[in-house]
Scaffold this motif. Structure first.
Motif, mmCIF file in Angstrom:
data_model
loop_
_atom_site.group_PDB
_atom_site.id
_atom_site.type_symbol
_atom_site.label_atom_id
_atom_site.label_comp_id
_atom_site.label_asym_id
_atom_site.label_seq_id
_atom_site.Cartn_x
_atom_site.Cartn_y
_atom_site.Cartn_z
ATOM 1 N N LYS A 114 35.119 36.844 50.601
ATOM 2 C CA LYS A 114 34.910 35.426 50.911
ATOM 3 C C LYS A 114 36.014 34.541 50.350
ATOM 4 C CE LYS A 114 29.971 36.164 50.927
ATOM 5 N NZ LYS A 114 28.720 35.986 50.241
ATOM 6 N N ARG A 115 37.026 35.146 49.743
ATOM 7 C CA ARG A 115 38.094 34.389 49.106
ATOM 8 C C ARG A 115 39.413 34.627 49.810
ATOM 9 N NH1 ARG A 115 37.085 34.004 43.267
ATOM 10 N NH2 ARG A 115 39.011 32.784 43.278
ATOM 11 N N LYS A 116 40.310 33.662 49.693
ATOM 12 C CA LYS A 116 41.679 33.822 50.191
ATOM 13 C C LYS A 116 42.638 34.090 49.045
ATOM 14 C CE LYS A 116 41.229 30.919 54.253
ATOM 15 N NZ LYS A 116 41.775 29.797 54.992
ATOM 16 N N ARG A 117 42.352 33.481 47.899
ATOM 17 C CA ARG A 117 43.225 33.607 46.745
ATOM 18 C C ARG A 117 42.403 33.878 45.490
ATOM 19 N NH1 ARG A 117 44.223 29.191 49.102
ATOM 20 N NH2 ARG A 117 45.939 29.029 50.526
ATOM 21 N N VAL A 118 42.979 34.708 44.623
ATOM 22 C CA VAL A 118 42.369 35.011 43.335
ATOM 23 C C VAL A 118 43.485 34.970 42.294
ATOM 24 C CG1 VAL A 118 41.240 36.799 41.959
ATOM 25 C CG2 VAL A 118 40.577 36.473 44.339
ATOM 26 N N TYR A 119 43.191 34.350 41.170
ATOM 27 C CA TYR A 119 44.119 34.360 40.042
ATOM 28 C C TYR A 119 43.474 35.163 38.922
ATOM 29 C CZ TYR A 119 46.669 32.864 35.906
ATOM 30 O OH TYR A 119 47.371 32.844 34.742
ATOM 31 N N ILE A 120 44.149 36.212 38.503
ATOM 32 C CA ILE A 120 43.632 37.034 37.403
ATOM 33 C C ILE A 120 44.449 36.693 36.163
ATOM 34 C CG2 ILE A 120 43.316 39.368 36.531
ATOM 35 C CD1 ILE A 120 42.771 40.239 39.389
ATOM 36 N N HIS A 121 43.780 36.112 35.200
ATOM 37 C CA HIS A 121 44.453 35.661 33.985
ATOM 38 C C HIS A 121 44.098 36.518 32.780
ATOM 39 C CE1 HIS A 121 40.694 33.887 32.543
ATOM 40 N NE2 HIS A 121 40.506 33.542 33.795
ATOM 41 N N ASP A 122 43.326 37.571 33.008
ATOM 42 C CA ASP A 122 42.874 38.422 31.919
ATOM 43 C C ASP A 122 43.254 39.867 32.226
ATOM 44 O OD1 ASP A 122 41.525 39.616 29.818
ATOM 45 O OD2 ASP A 122 39.534 39.268 30.661
ATOM 46 N N GLU A 123 44.093 40.430 31.387
ATOM 47 C CA GLU A 123 44.536 41.809 31.582
ATOM 48 C C GLU A 123 43.363 42.786 31.624
ATOM 49 O OE1 GLU A 123 46.843 44.999 28.844
ATOM 50 O OE2 GLU A 123 47.671 42.969 28.873
ATOM 51 N N GLU A 124 42.363 42.533 30.813
ATOM 52 C CA GLU A 124 41.189 43.421 30.762
ATOM 53 C C GLU A 124 40.432 43.417 32.094
ATOM 54 O OE1 GLU A 124 38.884 46.346 29.554
ATOM 55 O OE2 GLU A 124 40.616 45.615 28.428
ATOM 56 N N GLU A 125 40.364 42.274 32.743
ATOM 57 C CA GLU A 125 39.708 42.201 34.059
ATOM 58 C C GLU A 125 40.424 43.105 35.052
ATOM 59 O OE1 GLU A 125 38.726 39.005 37.643
ATOM 60 O OE2 GLU A 125 39.725 38.298 35.822
ATOM 61 N N LEU A 126 41.740 43.034 35.071
ATOM 62 C CA LEU A 126 42.516 43.868 35.978
ATOM 63 C C LEU A 126 42.341 45.345 35.628
ATOM 64 C CD1 LEU A 126 44.391 43.614 38.384
ATOM 65 C CD2 LEU A 126 46.302 43.407 36.792
ATOM 66 N N ARG A 127 42.315 45.654 34.376
ATOM 67 C CA ARG A 127 42.129 47.035 33.937
ATOM 68 C C ARG A 127 40.769 47.583 34.379
ATOM 69 N NH1 ARG A 127 43.564 48.451 27.892
ATOM 70 N NH2 ARG A 127 45.541 47.729 28.712
ATOM 71 N N ARG A 128 39.727 46.742 34.343
ATOM 72 C CA ARG A 128 38.392 47.186 34.765
ATOM 73 C C ARG A 128 38.372 47.599 36.231
ATOM 74 N NH1 ARG A 128 36.601 42.935 31.390
ATOM 75 N NH2 ARG A 128 36.455 41.556 33.194
ATOM 76 N N TYR A 129 39.092 46.878 37.088
ATOM 77 C CA TYR A 129 39.140 47.267 38.501
ATOM 78 C C TYR A 129 39.729 48.663 38.652
ATOM 79 C CZ TYR A 129 38.065 42.462 39.771
ATOM 80 O OH TYR A 129 37.458 41.241 39.915
ATOM 81 N N PHE A 130 40.811 48.930 37.934
ATOM 82 C CA PHE A 130 41.460 50.231 38.052
ATOM 83 C C PHE A 130 40.675 51.334 37.349
ATOM 84 C CE2 PHE A 130 44.916 47.733 39.609
ATOM 85 C CZ PHE A 130 45.567 48.583 40.485
ATOM 86 N N ALA A 131 39.880 50.990 36.359
ATOM 87 C CA ALA A 131 39.073 51.988 35.651
ATOM 88 C C ALA A 131 38.049 52.620 36.580
ATOM 89 C CB ALA A 131 38.374 51.352 34.451
#
Length: 133
Positions: free
Chosen positions: A89-106
């Motif tokens: 439902k989004r066009k843009r996302v800003y990820i400002h937390d390294e841990e958040e990005l790491r959780r997706y890849f985990a």
């Protein structure tokens, strides 16, 4: 949902007083319900180095698929969309937390990811699997 395009880029300064050169953008274009959409994920560039230390890849590019080097920035939006269906439902996302990005890849199996990206590189599209619980 069919993935049509994966693309990543290092942003460059457009003006001398901006911080764009600290960021990368990853995009995934997909078809969902007959409609084509693009999700753009913006994140701090140094997150990539931290992820590479943690992921099971030796370097960036991560691997080659159908003669194309696949870089981490090419697949970040793909992984985020796959692991967070609310991003449909989004066009843009800003990820400002390294841990958040790491959780997706985990939550991602590296072999499955490589197979999906290889399928996309070979045929021009791949079907995004349902989010695993």
């Amino acid at each position: 949902m069919n993935i049509c395009r994966l693309h990543g880029e290092e942003l460059q300064k457009s003006q001398s007083n901006t911080f764009e050169d600290y960021f990368n953008r990853s995009e995934v274009t997909y078809r969902d319900g007959g409609e084509e959409r693009t999700l753009s994920v913006l994140y701090l560039r140094h997150f990539e180095a931290a992820l590479l230390d943690w992921l099971p890849y030796e370097s960036d590019p991560l691997f080659t698929a159908n003669g194309r080097d696949i870089r981490l920035r090419d697949i970040i939006a793909f992984v985020c969309l796959w692991k967070n269906p609310a991003y449909r439902k989004r066009k843009r996302v800003y990820i400002h937390d390294e841990e958040e990005l790491r959780r997706y890849f985990a939550e991602v199996d590296a072999k499955t990811l490589q197979a999906l990206v290889s399928e996309w590189a070979e045929t021009g599209e791949c079907c995004l699997p349902e989010r695993s619980a």
